[in-house]
Enzyme design. Structure first.
Site, PDB file in Angstrom:
ATOM      1  CG  ASP A   1     -13.436  50.152 -44.293  1.00 38.38           C
ATOM      2  OD1 ASP A   1     -12.698  49.408 -44.972  1.00 38.38           O
ATOM      3  OD2 ASP A   1     -13.801  49.863 -43.145  1.00 38.38           O
ATOM      4  N   GLY A   2     -13.857  49.795 -47.480  1.00 39.70           N
ATOM      5  CA  GLY A   2     -14.593  49.025 -48.468  1.00 39.70           C
ATOM      6  C   GLY A   2     -15.167  47.775 -47.840  1.00 39.70           C
TER       7      GLY A   2
ATOM      8  CD  GLU B   1     -10.504  48.776 -47.488  1.00 34.55           C
ATOM      9  OE1 GLU B   1     -10.229  49.960 -47.236  1.00 34.55           O
ATOM     10  OE2 GLU B   1     -10.798  47.940 -46.615  1.00 34.55           O
TER      11      GLU B   1
ATOM     12  CG  ASP C   1      -9.728  48.886 -42.533  1.00 35.72           C
ATOM     13  OD1 ASP C   1      -9.572  48.822 -43.769  1.00 35.72           O
ATOM     14  OD2 ASP C   1     -10.820  48.678 -41.975  1.00 35.72           O
TER      15      ASP C   1
ATOM     16  CG  HIS D   1     -13.816  45.078 -38.158  1.00 39.14           C
ATOM     17  ND1 HIS D   1     -15.034  45.522 -38.641  1.00 39.14           N
ATOM     18  CD2 HIS D   1     -13.157  44.549 -39.224  1.00 39.14           C
ATOM     19  CE1 HIS D   1     -15.106  45.254 -39.943  1.00 39.14           C
ATOM     20  NE2 HIS D   1     -13.993  44.671 -40.312  1.00 39.14           N
TER      21      HIS D   1
ATOM     22  CG  ASP E   1     -16.761  48.326 -41.477  1.00 36.49           C
ATOM     23  OD1 ASP E   1     -16.256  47.664 -42.395  1.00 36.49           O
ATOM     24  OD2 ASP E   1     -17.508  47.825 -40.617  1.00 36.49           O
TER      25      ASP E   1
END
Length: 333
Positions: free
Chosen positions: A8-9, A43, A67, A121, A131
């Protein structure tokens, strides 16, 4: 044994202080970032570092939870076509995040991997852990302190050098942390279909020579049915949260009159997308008509957690793609 990891980023301001992270478990994760970067850069960097951190175990397949549809599509669909065009898009413009993409292209060579899109989320344990660490890294750069780089992957060598976030900018190095000697406790694999051995090379995802790149899955389809597909995509929270993908769907001269009566420009609409926390929205087609050879009018009823609305969108087809030119919504009593 398949390595299951989330990548994730995060970016505070997008662009702004940015972070990235991949996460397998509490004993196996890594994070980093830049003083100035974008969410998409984070990401991509998370995925690149995951491949680099596991290059000493090339026989182990990677199953990456992500995501970002932008990142997944870059790696599994668009890169081969970009490479054939000299790393340029169909419109001739240079590909964004070029150095990161080139590094990923080299890192995945000969590796077995699959990607799984997960909703961000939404309480997915691995995604939330990645995240949190990416956001912590971005926050650290915002506060001008060194982020927690994490324990890394057992047996991995030196950390991946992070490319500068901007042309001419230098990124702060992430502190090297020796990996723990204890064996990795791998996260349980999510149900998935293992990629066949012949999918190791990304060339198998190549687009036809005349295909459009990142633009639209239905980009070459001039039919009215493609308009409905793209309107549904524009209602998808994951797409609206991806500035690059959302901007591809909106015509350069896009305008919207919202249910509140407020008139929005393209820039204002994209900013609204990035700030909202919308839930799932369903679409019920009311009418779909072709106004001329390159213009379509779609009217529909949308149903979202905050109520239903009657909506109309004018889509234009040009340069082999549909883009929405105008949208109006009216709350339904």
């Amino acid at each position: 044994m398949t390595i299951v990891a989330a990548a994730d980023g995060s970016a505070l301001g997008n662009p702004g202080p940015a972070g990235w992270a991949w996460y397998v478990d509490e004993n196996c994760w890594r994070a980093g970032g830049w003083p100035h970067g974008t969410n998409n850069m984070g990401e991509l960097m998370a995925v690149l570092d995951l491949f680099k951190s596991t290059e000493h175990v090339p026989e182990e397949p990677l199953h990456i939870l992500c995501d970002s549809q932008y990142v997944i599509n870059c790696i599994t669909k668009w890169m081969p076509g970009w490479k054939r065009k000299g790393w340029r898009k169909a419109d001739g413009k240079p590909v964004l995040n070029l150095e990161l993409l080139k590094d990923i292209d080299a890192a995945i060579l000969g590796r077995k991997y699959t990607f799984e899109w997960v909703k961000g989320h939404a309480g997915h344990d691995l995604n939330e852990a990645a995240d949190d660490r990416a956001r912590d890294a971005a926050t650290a750069y915002q506060a001008k302190r060194t982020p927690n780089a994490g324990p890394g992957f057992p047996g991995a060598g030196s950390p991946t050098a992070e490319p500068a976030a901007e042309s001419g900018a230098e990124s702060d190095p992430v502190a090297t942390v020796e990996p723990p000697a204890a064996p990795m406790q791998q996260a349980p694999a999510a149900p998935m279909q293992q990629a066949p051995a012949d999918e190791v090379q990304p060339d198998l995802f190549s687009m036809l020579e005349d295909d459009l790149d990142p633009s639209f899955p239905a980009g070459r389809d001039a039919s009215l049915e493609a308009v409905v597909q793209l309107e549904r995509e524009l209602l998808d929270p994951a797409v609206r949260a991806d500035p690059l993908r959302a901007s591809e769907l909106l015509h350069p001269d896009f305008e919207e009159i919202g249910a509140s009566g407020r008139r929005l420009s393209r820039q204002e609409a994209l900013a609204m997308f990035s700030d909202e926390t919308a839930g799932h929205t369903s679409l019920e087609v009311l009418t779909l008509n072709r106004l001329d050879d390159s213009t379509a009018l779609l009217t529909y009823r949308s149903d979202a957690p905050d109520g239903s609305a009657l909506r109309s969108s004018i889509w234009q087809f040009a340069s082999g793609r549909w883009q929405v030119r105008f949208h109006q919504g009216t709350s339904e009593a």
